[in-house]
Motif scaffolding. Structure first.
Motif, PDB file in Angstrom:
ATOM      1  N   VAL A  68       0.880  -1.314  -0.047  1.00 54.95           N
ATOM      2  CA  VAL A  68       0.087  -0.038  -0.011  1.00 54.95           C
ATOM      3  C   VAL A  68       0.877   1.281   0.028  1.00 54.95           C
ATOM      4  CG1 VAL A  68      -1.724   1.302   1.293  1.00 54.95           C
ATOM      5  CG2 VAL A  68      -1.854  -0.937   1.066  1.00 54.95           C
ATOM      6  N   ALA A  69       1.703   1.255   0.666  1.00 54.30           N
ATOM      7  CA  ALA A  69       2.817   2.316   1.005  1.00 54.30           C
ATOM      8  C   ALA A  69       3.707   2.723  -0.521  1.00 54.30           C
ATOM      9  CB  ALA A  69       3.822   2.125   2.091  1.00 54.30           C
ATOM     10  N   GLN A  70       3.723   1.347  -1.144  1.00 57.90           N
ATOM     11  CA  GLN A  70       4.462   1.415  -2.400  1.00 57.90           C
ATOM     12  C   GLN A  70       3.710   2.243  -3.540  1.00 57.90           C
ATOM     13  OE1 GLN A  70       6.154  -2.250  -3.784  1.00 57.90           O
ATOM     14  NE2 GLN A  70       7.696  -1.008  -5.207  1.00 57.90           N
ATOM     15  N   ALA A  71       2.410   1.700  -3.338  1.00 60.58           N
ATOM     16  CA  ALA A  71       1.268   2.119  -4.497  1.00 60.58           C
ATOM     17  C   ALA A  71       0.893   3.573  -4.016  1.00 60.58           C
ATOM     18  CB  ALA A  71       0.189   1.258  -4.197  1.00 60.58           C
ATOM     19  N   ASP A  72       0.990   3.918  -2.971  1.00 59.53           N
ATOM     20  CA  ASP A  72       0.791   5.425  -2.602  1.00 59.53           C
ATOM     21  C   ASP A  72       1.882   6.141  -3.120  1.00 59.53           C
ATOM     22  OD1 ASP A  72      -1.673   4.969  -1.184  1.00 59.53           O
ATOM     23  OD2 ASP A  72      -0.989   5.038   0.662  1.00 59.53           O
ATOM     24  N   ALA A  73       3.154   5.890  -2.939  1.00 59.75           N
ATOM     25  CA  ALA A  73       4.165   6.703  -3.362  1.00 59.75           C
ATOM     26  C   ALA A  73       4.355   6.816  -5.048  1.00 59.75           C
ATOM     27  CB  ALA A  73       5.618   5.703  -2.784  1.00 59.75           C
ATOM     28  N   ARG A  78       1.718   7.135  -6.870  1.00 59.17           N
ATOM     29  CA  ARG A  78       0.726   7.972  -7.181  1.00 59.17           C
ATOM     30  C   ARG A  78       1.236   9.343  -7.396  1.00 59.17           C
ATOM     31  NH1 ARG A  78      -4.331   5.980  -3.670  1.00 59.17           N
ATOM     32  NH2 ARG A  78      -3.688   3.817  -4.071  1.00 59.17           N
TER      33      ARG A  78
END
Length: 144
Positions: free
Chosen positions: A137-142, A144
């Motif tokens: 999730v953190a990687q996906a948020d970063a 964006r």
């Protein structure tokens, strides 16, 4: 277990019934309610790697209840591999890893997971899966 459903299940989607088969809202809220009722500590660690030194003393590895502060384990020869509160109560578990035995400090939240399913391997898998999901999730948020 019928008593767990009676005591902890939640109608989170407010449709007038508890559906632990087809309602993700009811399922997640019910498990969260169970964990909360058994002493879950929000934002607290579940487990952390420990490194025994050459003179590490034998410790009871069968007790899941966090009874001793980390500083006591350090005095016995087990060091955390990450910064942790030296006063936090822990237990010590030895689990088989891909390269052989691994030592883990386990905390209140690990103990709570084992109230849901008594297996230390299950509790560790839950924690490691949660960490992998959070990292994704953190990687996906970063990204964006």
């Amino acid at each position: 277990m019928p008593s767990s459903i009676r005591d902890f299940a939640v109608d989170e989607d407010h449709d007038g019934r508890i559906d632990l088969h087809d309602s993700a809202d009811d399922i997640v809220a019910s498990v969260a309610n169970y964990l909360h009722a058994h002493g879950w500590e929000r934002d607290a660690p579940v487990a952390a790697r420990a490194q025994p030194d050459a003179k590490a003393q034998a410790v009871d590895l069968n007790d899941l209840t966090p009874k001793f502060p980390l500083e006591q384990f350090e005095a016995w020869g087990y060091a955390p591999l990450q910064p942790l509160d030296p006063g936090r109560l822990a237990s010590l578990q030895q689990l088989e890893g891909p390269a052989g035995p691994e030592y883990w400090f386990t905390f209140q939240n690990f103990y709570v997971i084992t109230r849901y399913n008594r297996s230390p391997l299950y509790a560790m898998a839950v924690d490691q899966l949660a960490q992998a999901i959070a990292a994704g999730v953190a990687q996906a948020d970063a990204a964006r």
